[in-house]
Design an enzyme around this catalytic site. Structure first.
Site, short mmCIF file in Angstrom:
data_model
loop_
_atom_site.label_atom_id
_atom_site.label_comp_id
_atom_site.label_asym_id
_atom_site.label_seq_id
_atom_site.Cartn_x
_atom_site.Cartn_y
_atom_site.Cartn_z
N LYS A 71 5.75 -6.34 -2.59
CA LYS A 71 4.30 -6.61 -2.54
C LYS A 71 4.05 -8.11 -2.51
O LYS A 71 3.11 -8.57 -1.87
CB LYS A 71 3.59 -5.95 -3.72
CG LYS A 71 3.57 -4.43 -3.60
CD LYS A 71 2.58 -3.77 -4.54
CE LYS A 71 2.51 -2.26 -4.25
NZ LYS A 71 1.62 -1.53 -5.12
N LYS A 125 6.60 5.46 2.59
CA LYS A 125 5.84 6.46 1.82
C LYS A 125 4.35 6.38 2.14
O LYS A 125 3.84 5.31 2.47
CB LYS A 125 6.10 6.31 0.31
CG LYS A 125 5.44 5.13 -0.33
CD LYS A 125 5.40 5.29 -1.84
CE LYS A 125 4.43 4.25 -2.40
NZ LYS A 125 3.85 4.56 -3.66
N LYS A 165 -1.90 4.32 -0.55
CA LYS A 165 -3.31 3.91 -0.43
C LYS A 165 -3.44 2.52 0.16
O LYS A 165 -4.40 2.20 0.82
CB LYS A 165 -3.96 3.90 -1.82
CG LYS A 165 -4.13 5.25 -2.45
CD LYS A 165 -4.88 5.13 -3.77
CE LYS A 165 -4.02 5.58 -4.93
NZ LYS A 165 -3.24 4.56 -5.57
P1 ATP Z 1 -0.74 1.79 -3.84
O1 ATP Z 1 -0.59 1.92 -2.36
O2 ATP Z 1 -2.06 1.20 -4.27
O3 ATP Z 1 0.46 1.18 -4.51
P2 ATP Z 1 0.01 4.52 -4.08
O4 ATP Z 1 -0.74 5.37 -3.14
O5 ATP Z 1 1.40 4.12 -3.67
O6 ATP Z 1 -0.85 3.24 -4.41
P3 ATP Z 1 0.10 4.81 -6.98
O7 ATP Z 1 -1.28 4.75 -7.51
O8 ATP Z 1 0.96 3.59 -7.09
O9 ATP Z 1 0.05 5.30 -5.44
O10 ATP Z 1 0.93 6.02 -7.59
C1 ATP Z 1 0.36 7.05 -8.36
C2 ATP Z 1 1.34 8.19 -8.45
O11 ATP Z 1 1.46 8.82 -7.17
C3 ATP Z 1 2.76 7.78 -8.87
O12 ATP Z 1 3.27 8.76 -9.74
C4 ATP Z 1 3.51 7.77 -7.58
O13 ATP Z 1 4.90 8.04 -7.77
C5 ATP Z 1 2.84 8.90 -6.81
N1 ATP Z 1 2.91 8.67 -5.36
C6 ATP Z 1 2.33 7.66 -4.68
N2 ATP Z 1 2.58 7.76 -3.38
C7 ATP Z 1 3.36 8.86 -3.23
C8 ATP Z 1 3.97 9.51 -2.10
N3 ATP Z 1 3.80 9.06 -0.90
N4 ATP Z 1 4.70 10.64 -2.32
C9 ATP Z 1 4.86 11.13 -3.56
N5 ATP Z 1 4.33 10.57 -4.66
C10 ATP Z 1 3.58 9.46 -4.51
#
Ligand code: ATP
Length: 373
Positions: free
Chosen positions: A133, A237, A240
């Site tokens: 990041k 992955k 958001k």
């Molecule tokens: P950001 O992009 O803002 O980092 P994010 O969408 O990656 O956000 P987080 O808010 O960091 O999501 O994660 C919240 C939860 O969702 C965590 O337990 C993370 O492991 C899970 N998670 C996030 N993205 C995925 C994905 N693509 N597949 C499975 N689990 C996910």
């Protein structure tokens, strides 16, 4: 409410008789945008199952959401409310789970500061997610981004969580939480854990021993296949923070939006669909989403879809996603319309969370030598 924690067993010391303390789970999602299928299948859906068995604390981690740098305050508040409502719409029951907003419990920030001062900066600089990041943020990278894992450690340790359901992406942060807890126990709690780990290098999980201040949690990695990948790049992955809106399906997307995103998502020219071919990550990802939405086994999915062309599979996938999400969306609409309901749930959740968190942070203050208030 499921809070019910401050029993005699709360302290969990060896001296404490084994009473009815249920194992405790804690988790959260950042309100950095719309909750997508990855958050839902990778996290929230598992939380719903876990609330049956565990003493559950689920929060919207809004303090984490601002670590990415400058943010739009209006979006943050909107996203925080919406995330909490999605938790409930997806099946979290406020009678069984404590659902709350992280910033409503000020002990998160306070414990974070105390842990910061016990955490070597080198531990944080090694975090893969920080490196990735920070590379993207360039000169704008905030101290908060570096500190993100310490705030996450505070979230977990405040509630003496036994297990933390995280995706693979968060595993390193959880290891760090374990190390920070072990270090605090070692520095300020009598140093007992070090003698018990292999070569004294790792904090053992589980129950407190005499002198320990913080409970060392275990990771709970949900079942394989719950990792959902981007629609535009099957090897990254779903996230958001990906600027490409078409890379994710949000839980609140309309059927039209879902159909458009699936229509445009990356595919290849190979005939037939299969799981697990490393040269075809998109096929594995879309079949996995289908499997998750329908509740079928891999074998059933392959029997039904293995010989399909993309042109036939995509509408089937659209229907499956829409069908899975529509009851959640309907419940979400009800929650948002019911005046005062969401605020009431979050207030009760924060009250229960505060009760536990205040006690932990007071123990840490005490152990570190701060004067009594
Ligand atoms: P950001 O992009 O803002 O980092 P994010 O969408 O990656 O956000 P987080 O808010 O960091 O999501 O994660 C919240 C939860 O969702 C965590 O337990 C993370 O492991 C899970 N998670 C996030 N993205 C995925 C994905 N693509 N597949 C499975 N689990 C996910």
């Amino acid at each position: 409410c499921a809070a019910a924690p401050a029993t005699t067993a709360e302290a969990g010391t060896e001296a404490t008789p084994k009473t009815e303390r249920r194992k405790r789970v804690l988790s959260g999602v950042q309100p950095t945008g719309s909750i997508h299928l990855g958050n839902y299948f990778g996290a929230i859906k598992n939380w719903v199952k876990m609330q049956e068995e565990f003493d559950a604390f689920y929060c919207v981690v809004d303090l984490h959401a601002i670590t990415a740098g400058a943010h739009d305050p209006k979006e943050l508040i909107k996203s925080t409310r919406s995330s909490a409502a999605i938790y409930l719409a997806a099946g979290l029951d406020p009678e069984r789970s404590n659902v709350f907003v992280q910033s409503h419990v000020s002990a998160h920030s306070e414990l974070c500061w105390l842990l910061n001062c016990a955490t070597p900066i080198g531990w944080l600089e090694k975090m893969i997610q920080f490196k990735e990041k920070a590379r993207k943020a360039g000169e704008d990278v905030s101290v908060g981004l570096l500190d993100y894992p310490v705030l996450m450690a505070s979230d977990i340790l405040l509630y003496n969580a036994d297990i933390v359901p995280v995706g693979e992406d968060q595993r390193q942060h959880l290891e760090l939480t374990r190390d920070i807890a072990g270090r605090v126990n070692n520095l300020y709690g009598g140093g007992k854990w070090k003698k018990m780990g292999p070569k004294g290098s790792r904090a053992p999980s589980g129950r407190f021993r005499g002198g320990d201040i913080l409970r060392v949690p275990d990771a709970y990695i949900p079942e394989a296949g719950a990792r959902v990948m981007s629609l535009t790049d099957g090897s990254a992955k779903m996230s958001k923070s990906n600027p490409a809106e078409g890379s994710r399906i949000n839980v609140l997307d309309t059927p039209d939006e879902i159909a458009k995103k699936i229509k445009r998502c990356k595919t290849d020219a190979v005939e037939g669909l299969e799981f697990g071919d490393p040269t075809r990550p998109e096929a594995t990802n879309l079949l996995t989403i289908y499997q998750l939405c329908t509740g079928m086994t891999k074998e059933e999915v392959l029997k039904e879809c293995g010989s399909m062309r993309w042109g036939d599979f995509k509408p089937a996938l659209t229907d499956a996603v829409v069908e899975h999400l529509s009851p959640i969306q309907a419940r979400y609409a009800e929650i948002m319309q019911e005046e005062g309901y969401l605020d009431g749930v979050l207030k009760r959740g924060a009250d229960a969370a505060n009760e536990v968190a205040e006690k932990t942070v007071a123990d840490v203050r005490d152990a570190m030598g701060f004067m009594e208030r």
